[in-house]
Enzyme design. Structure first.
Site, mmCIF file in Angstrom:
data_model
loop_
_atom_site.group_PDB
_atom_site.id
_atom_site.type_symbol
_atom_site.label_atom_id
_atom_site.label_comp_id
_atom_site.label_asym_id
_atom_site.label_seq_id
_atom_site.Cartn_x
_atom_site.Cartn_y
_atom_site.Cartn_z
ATOM 1 N N HIS A 1 0.826 -1.207 0.000
ATOM 2 C CA HIS A 1 0.000 0.000 0.000
ATOM 3 C C HIS A 1 0.863 1.262 0.000
ATOM 4 C CE1 HIS A 1 0.664 -1.381 4.152
ATOM 5 N NE2 HIS A 1 0.785 -0.109 4.453
ATOM 6 N N GLU B 1 1.182 -24.771 4.224
ATOM 7 C CA GLU B 1 0.653 -24.777 2.858
ATOM 8 C C GLU B 1 0.618 -23.386 2.242
ATOM 9 O OE1 GLU B 1 -1.127 -28.250 5.091
ATOM 10 O OE2 GLU B 1 -1.003 -26.083 5.461
#
Length: 678
Positions: free
Chosen positions: A58, A412
């Site tokens: 951002h 994961e």
């Protein structure tokens, strides 16, 4: 750089949000781009460049401003002024995007960038271990990553940080823009941990800068120290002030709200600039950065000369290196088996039969798993683990940085985000392959999406992909997940039905150089349907498995349940006199890319109803079928065959359900125009 000097909305009433953090980070940018990083603005794809990742994306105007000032030719002053504008050709989107010069990865979802940076650093380590020789460090770049408070709160960021410390990636430096502000307020509302101690516990070297807004010399010193680290990645805790010099500096208001024209004008006066002048970069500033393009070209020339000498000293190795740099994957087609055992085979095992010979012979592939090596069948003979070479594990599974098999641990999300970094290092140089149960790719979905967004070739082998995986029950049975991945843009989700189709799935994945793929496979053994199944049919997304000129019904079979469709067609014919044709439909996206005439010929919905058989949520199949035998609730813990029977997915029950649908449309022809769950 003075606050607001490059700000388009000064003429309106505000400074764009996102720029406020960039003001406090300006000294870090000067230290990096002017004094420390090795890069070439006029040759942005220079292979041995340092990689920079803005994980707190951002604050993207920070990166855009320095790309312009340091001489990246695409980032013109006119382009820089496009930030937060209505221009569709802007190179300054609301978060950095990989397509633009000087931007290594797309960032925005917090924590993704730091995980990508770990992948970039692993890529450097691996390539250096593979190709460098004494006196010839052809790969020697460093990875720099800016993070904010939020990146250190996101789980994926901490997963990746833990793994980087374990691997001892001393070629990675994370610079923490520590302004202690997030959108809601001060960080101590939610975090009171000692971040330095936490990083040390994760195996990182920690350095501190107290005055991050102005102490450029101090920042340069610690950045250079980090490059000399011998055994750990470096975390630099830089204290900064968000909204520096504004009325709301150091507060959450500065994080998300515009300053306003009066405040911007006051900041300009404080720095000695004309408050009424807009879009101004002084000649002194331009002169300060003017030497960087020439310095970058010297880096390029020196590296190319080094590679030339390397080729003379190590011609065979240099040939392999240049092939890798080009992203050359030639030869994989010949390595795929031409035939497979006739016995029933789980398609996860078929995946190993197809891909492991390729991974063994072509060193472009780095293959990893989230702690499921025994289940995913991705180990080839002679594989070497990617591992810190000084580590000696209790289980005796060791390795080195030249290894190409990655144990990610139970991470994961980080696995897939790190794989994006591996893929982004230099497209094609490394093709990452991940593996886990399909259900756990729900944990990884944000990273899989970012890979699709960045057009990176990453291949994800998702096993245990149906209710047929059995006893682990509803927590592990992915009813709804295929609908997500089939809907995700620029992603191939492929469910092969046997070994021959698995060969087609991997062929599609390996040919998709700008698209990630999920190869979705079964835990349980599947009947082998060759010669009806065709690998070239998979490449078209769907094809006719069994044609029948007398057919009044099309049955669509998918993946692990393809044989169910064959069984239902046979039972309909022999016991009920209903003639059906069978279509195998492993990949919706590949099918959508085919010519309209082909699609019409495969489905033939204008002449007969089509029923899809798949124990997943039916969402999406209404585009291709008139009805679906599907599952719209969570799974159940039973052995695989019992689970199929419990949900009415045995051939006998499926046949009855299809017959019931055919009876319904006889009595209500309007049903042919509606999608029916049966």
């Amino acid at each position: 750089m003075a606050p607001g000097v490059l700000n388009e909305t000064n003429t309106a009433a505000a400074m764009p949000t996102g720029e406020e953090g960039a003001i406090g980070m300006a000294a870090i940018g000067v230290a990096l781009w002017k004094y420390v990083m090795r890069y070439a603005p006029h040759t942005p794809t220079y292979f041995n460049r340092d990689r920079f990742v803005l994980s707190n994306g951002h604050t993207c105007i920070f990166q855009y401003a320095f790309l312009h000032l340091t001489g990246y030719q695409a980032m013109t002053f006119d382009q820089l002024k496009s930030y937060h504008s209505t221009r569709t050709d802007a190179l300054c989107p609301g978060h950095p995007e990989i397509e633009h010069e000087g931007v290594e990865v797309t960032t925005g979802p917090l924590g993704q960038g730091i995980a990508n940076a770990v992948g970039l650093a692993m890529a450097s380590k691996h390539l250096a271990a593979t190709f460098n020789r004494p006196g010839f460090d052809v790969v020697s770049n460093h990875t720099w990553c800016m993070v904010g408070d939020a990146c250190l709160q996101e789980g994926v960021g901490m997963e990746a940080i833990s793994l980087a410390g374990h691997f001892r990636l001393n070629n990675l430096t994370v610079i923490y823009d520590n302004n202690q502000i997030t959108c809601d307020g001060s960080v101590d509302m939610t975090n009171t941990e000692n971040i330095n101690d936490k990083m040390r516990a994760c195996g990182w070297r920690v350095l501190d800068i107290e005055d991050g807004c102005y102490d450029i010399a101090g920042i340069v010193d610690v950045l250079e120290q980090s490059k000399r680290s011998t055994d750990k990645p470096t975390f630099i805790n830089v204290r900064t002030v968000i909204g520096l010099g504004s009325k709301v500096e150091g507060t959450a208001v500065a994080h998300g709200a515009a300053f306003g024209a009066d405040d911007v004008a006051a900041q300009k006066r404080a720095y000695g600039f004309d408050p009424d002048a807009h879009f101004v970069v002084g000649e002194a500033v331009r002169g300060f950065f003017a030497d960087l393009p020439a310095k970058g070209e010297k880096h390029v020339e020196e590296w190319e000369a080094l590679v030339g000498r390397y080729a003379e000293a190590h011609p065979d190795l240099a040939g392999r290196f240049r092939k890798r740099v080009r992203g050359d994957l030639d030869g994989w087609e010949e390595l795929i088996p031409k035939s497979f055992p006739e016995k029933a085979t789980a398609s996860r095992a078929s995946s190993g039969l197809v891909f492991n010979p390729i991974a063994k012979e072509l060193d472009s592939f780095m293959v990893g798993t989230a702690d499921l090596s025994p289940s995913v069948n991705m180990i080839w003979p002679g594989k070497v683990d990617f591992q810190n070479p000084d580590l000696r594990t209790s289980c005796g599974i060791d390795g080195n940085y030249g290894g190409r098999y990655i144990h990610y641990g139970v991470r994961e999300h980080a696995m897939c985000a790190i794989s994006n970094g591996l893929a982004a290092f230099s497209p094609g140089t490394i093709v990452p392959v991940t593996s886990s149960f399909f259900m756990f790719y729900l944990y990884a979905a944000p990273a899989v999406r970012m890979g699709a967004l960045m057009r990176l070739q990453a291949i994800h082998h998702a096993t245990h992909d149906s209710i047929g995986m059995g006893e682990d029950g509803p927590t592990h049975q992915p009813i709804e997940l295929a609908a997500l991945y089939r809907a995700m843009p620029n992603l191939l989700y492929i469910r092969p039905g046997d070994s021959e189709e698995t060969a087609g799935a991997w062929s599609a994945a390996l040919a998709a150089r700008e698209t990630p793929t999920i190869v979705s496979t079964s835990r349980h053994a599947l009947p082998q349907l060759f010669p009806h199944t065709r690998r070239d049919g998979v490449l078209k997304g769907a094809y006719v498995l069994q044609e029948n000129p007398a057919a009044t019904l099309t049955l669509i079979g998918v993946g692990a349940e393809l044989s169910h469709a064959v069984g239902v067609a046979e039972k309909l014919k022999t016991e009920h006199g209903v003639e059906a044709r069978v279509v195998s439909f492993p990949c919706q996206r590949l099918f959508d890319a085919q010519p309209l005439a082909y699609k019409r010929d495969i489905l033939r919905r204008h002449t007969m109803p089509a029923v899809v058989l798949e124990p997943y949520a039916p969402n999406g199949w209404e585009r291709y079928a008139d009805a679906a035998v599907c599952v719209t609730r969570f799974g159940h813990s039973l052995p695989g065959t019992a689970a199929y029977a419990y949900f009415g997915f045995d051939v006998g029950t499926l046949t009855k359900r299809v017959l019931g649908y055919l009876e319904k449309i006889k009595g209500d022809e309007l049903l042919r125009g509606e999608f029916v769950e049966i």
